[in-house]
Design a protein around this motif. Structure first.
Motif, short mmCIF file in Angstrom:
data_model
loop_
_atom_site.label_atom_id
_atom_site.label_comp_id
_atom_site.label_asym_id
_atom_site.label_seq_id
_atom_site.Cartn_x
_atom_site.Cartn_y
_atom_site.Cartn_z
N PHE A 82 0.78 -1.33 0.01
CA PHE A 82 -0.03 -0.01 -0.01
C PHE A 82 1.11 1.23 -0.01
CE2 PHE A 82 -3.70 -2.43 0.34
CZ PHE A 82 -4.81 -1.98 0.44
N GLU A 83 1.89 1.33 0.65
CA GLU A 83 2.77 2.52 0.78
C GLU A 83 3.32 2.68 -0.47
OE1 GLU A 83 6.62 3.88 3.29
OE2 GLU A 83 6.53 2.08 2.59
N ARG A 84 3.71 1.80 -1.36
CA ARG A 84 4.39 1.75 -2.35
C ARG A 84 3.37 1.93 -3.73
NH1 ARG A 84 6.90 -2.51 -2.14
NH2 ARG A 84 5.70 -4.11 -3.23
N LYS A 85 2.32 1.57 -3.86
CA LYS A 85 1.31 1.88 -4.73
C LYS A 85 0.58 3.17 -4.42
CE LYS A 85 -0.23 -2.72 -6.51
NZ LYS A 85 1.13 -3.51 -6.00
N ASN A 143 -0.69 7.36 4.21
CA ASN A 143 0.09 6.89 5.41
C ASN A 143 -0.45 5.43 5.90
OD1 ASN A 143 1.25 9.53 5.42
ND2 ASN A 143 -0.69 10.31 6.27
N VAL A 144 0.48 4.74 6.20
CA VAL A 144 0.05 3.40 6.59
C VAL A 144 0.72 3.02 8.01
CG1 VAL A 144 0.44 0.62 6.17
CG2 VAL A 144 0.50 2.39 4.39
N GLY A 191 9.18 4.75 7.90
CA GLY A 191 9.66 6.18 7.21
C GLY A 191 8.40 7.04 7.49
N GLU A 192 8.42 8.08 6.89
CA GLU A 192 7.63 9.11 6.88
C GLU A 192 6.10 8.57 6.79
OE1 GLU A 192 6.14 13.18 5.00
OE2 GLU A 192 7.99 12.53 4.34
N ASN A 193 5.86 7.59 5.61
CA ASN A 193 4.45 7.04 5.48
C ASN A 193 4.05 5.82 5.76
OD1 ASN A 193 3.89 9.44 4.12
ND2 ASN A 193 4.81 8.83 2.05
N MET A 194 5.17 4.95 6.88
CA MET A 194 4.98 3.76 7.30
C MET A 194 5.39 3.91 8.74
SD MET A 194 4.54 0.38 6.91
CE MET A 194 4.66 -0.19 4.98
#
Length: 562
Positions: free
Chosen positions: A309-312, A316-317, A339-342
């Protein structure tokens, strides 16, 4: 006993024997859960079998020991402790084969683990039961009441120490074999100490021989026929046994011998298990996938779903994973990078959801196994909490493992009924064309919706969600019959009973081939039984991936990749 008496207390040899018997009996009882769970799960029936056998064996030992107490001596206790240690060596070395043999006994699911527990832990626990009446007979205390109370107190204190040390220190620190070795050596050391200062040749020689037997048994490990592959990493966490195993180009995360994640080492963008593709179905049900900002996964495994999900998507996960060792393994072996979104949160999923202030657009519950389900994540209160934490057009998905109909479907139908009670609209999708136990994706929307296959297919064509879900859309199920199953509540959630009919059934996991037309990340594979796997080709209509079928055959011992 006053403080002055306590400070002057010097334990006698029988006192030491009673204390050690308490430590080892309760330590073995806690350890039994870890040994039995991979074959039979850790349901209430498994733990009921363990507690029943230990109490019955101890009671029988107390009774027989009391009848023979007139013959009690330190020498007799020495041989009892040595006999117990020798049987612990058998448990260490032969537990795998003994579990396999016991699992072949045809019994109803709820009683299936009883023979295994009886064979593995009945004899040593029975022997330890002799120690307390022998010690009471040899006690220097005046009167039967004082002697009995003294023995009960020492044995209970030993049990407290054994339970606490095994739970909070030994299991998180050592492997099962090493813990068994430690208990065995403690028994041998105590037996040897009871012979001192006069060193009797036979008990001394037996002590040395049994100590060597324990070391050899622990060094060789359990007898097992294991085709899973090369063990890259193995540890006992506070919650489960964790293994990372490579078989060819596929790396798999096992928790208590159940597959939880799989990654293609040569192509990290390939789904290994088909059912994780269904995690993207909610993106077709929200009003606008570009407005999805926050996604929560409850259950991490190898984190391939969250990473996908973070890659596609630009989202924010958050991941709520209870076991910190699982997250560490994902970072070390499955390329998880926070990271910022995981963000990985080491916390129970329900507690995290209760305490968070974040409103989520999608919540994906992927914490179930075939025979190990966190009951508090199945209940209506949790489903209502998830519904409250969703945005107005938010979507909830639960990965449920059961049969879609007939025998083995009770848990799925009860879970569907519970979810439907909390959400406005509920849908479900099978992941295999067979009627076997499989991953069933239950998807619920906060808003009142009435999606048809045609409407979702049109959205799949129109929306760019990074994956073609046309085949998955076609697997939708009709609303199941739920009048014979309960809504799962805090007061009544008979999950173990509802799952009982799945024991012994094949667990089918559709597996993608390497010729997938749209490469996707490795998948989170939840909960095959720790039983053998054999190929079972199934013709499944899927336009994109080439599918294989992996089944769990209860006649075997461990999963074997197809």
């Amino acid at each position: 006993m006053s403080m002055r008496q306590l400070s002057g207390y010097r334990p006698t040899k029988p006192d030491v024997a009673v204390f050690v018997s308490g430590v080892t009996s309760m330590g073995l009882e806690i350890l039994a859960g870890r040994i039995i769970a991979p074959q039979f799960g850790s349901s209430i029936y498994t733990w009921g079998s363990i507690i029943t056998v230990f109490l019955a064996a101890l009671s029988l030992g107390y009774w027989q020991g009391g009848k023979r107490a007139e013959t009690a001596s330190n020498r007799r206790m020495t041989w009892i402790l040595l006999g117990t240690a020798a049987y612990v060596a058998i448990v260490i070395y032969g537990s795998g084969q003994l579990l396999l043999s016991a699992s072949a006994i045809p019994l109803p699911a709820r009683y299936a683990s009883l023979p295994a527990v009886l064979i593995l832990f009945g004899p040593p626990t029975y022997l330890l039961g002799f120690i307390s009446p022998y010690a009471a007979e040899l006690s220097e205390k005046k009167g039967i009441g004082e002697a009995s109370g003294h023995v009960y107190a020492l044995g209970t204190i030993g049990s407290i120490v054994g339970a606490g040390a095994t739970t909070y220190f030994l299991i998180p620190t050592l492997g099962i074999d090493m813990i068994g070795l430690l208990f065995g050596l403690i028994l041998v050391g105590t037996a040897f100490a009871l012979t001192l200062p006069a060193l009797s040749p036979r008990p001394a020689a037996a002590s040395v021989a049994i100590a060597l037997l324990l070391v050899v048994a622990a060094g060789l490990g359990p007898v097992a026929f294991d085709h899973r592959g090369d063990v890259v990493y193995q540890t006992q966490t506070a919650y489960q046994e964790l293994e990372v195993i490579d078989d060819g180009d596929v790396r798999t995360l096992y928790l208590d011998d159940a597959r939880h994640s799989a990654m293609d080492l040569d192509d990290r963008d390939r789904h290994v298990f088909e059912y994780t593709r269904y995690f993207h179905l909610p993106m077709l049900m929200v009003d606008d996938p570009d407005e999805v900002e926050n996604v929560l996964f409850i259950g991490g495994g190898g984190y391939t779903g969250p990473k996908d999900f973070e890659r596609k998507y630009d989202v924010n996960v958050d991941v709520a994973e209870l076991d910190p060792a699982v997250t560490r393994a994902a970072k070390d072996y499955f390329h998880l990078e926070e990271g910022e979104n995981m963000t990985a949160h080491t916390e129970d999923g329900r507690r995290f959801l209760r305490d968070t202030d974040t409103t989520y657009d999608l919540i994906i519950l992927d914490a179930y196994q075939k025979d190990q389900v966190p009951i508090h994540l199945t209940q209506l209160g949790f489903m209502e909490l998830a519904e409250e934490r969703l945005s107005d057009d938010g979507v909830f998905l639960a990965n449920v493992i059961a049969s879609p109909s007939g025998a083995g479907s009770e848990f799925y139908r009860a879970q569907y009924k519970t979810i439907d009670e909390a959400f406005a609209s509920t849908y479900s999708y099978r992941t295999s064309d067979t009627g076997s136990v499989q991953n069933i994706e239950v998807v619920a929307t906060k808003a009142d919706t009435d999606f048809t296959e045609a409407e979702l297919a049109e959205r799949n064509e129109r929306r760019d969600v990074g994956i073609d879900l046309s085949g998955e859309i076609e697997t939708s199920l009709d609303e199941p019959r739920t009048d014979d199953v309960p809504v799962l509540t805090e007061d009544h959630a008979p999950v173990d009973s509802l799952q009982a009919s799945t024991v012994g059934q094949k667990y089918v996991i559709e597996q993608t081939g390497e010729e997938e037309t749209q490469p996707e990340p490795a998948s989170i594979g939840t909960g095959s039984e720790p039983l053998g796997v054999r190929p079972d080709p199934i013709a499944v209509a899927r336009p994109a991936p080439v599918l294989e079928s992996v089944t769990v055959d209860p006649a075997q011992t461990r999963p074997v990749p197809a």
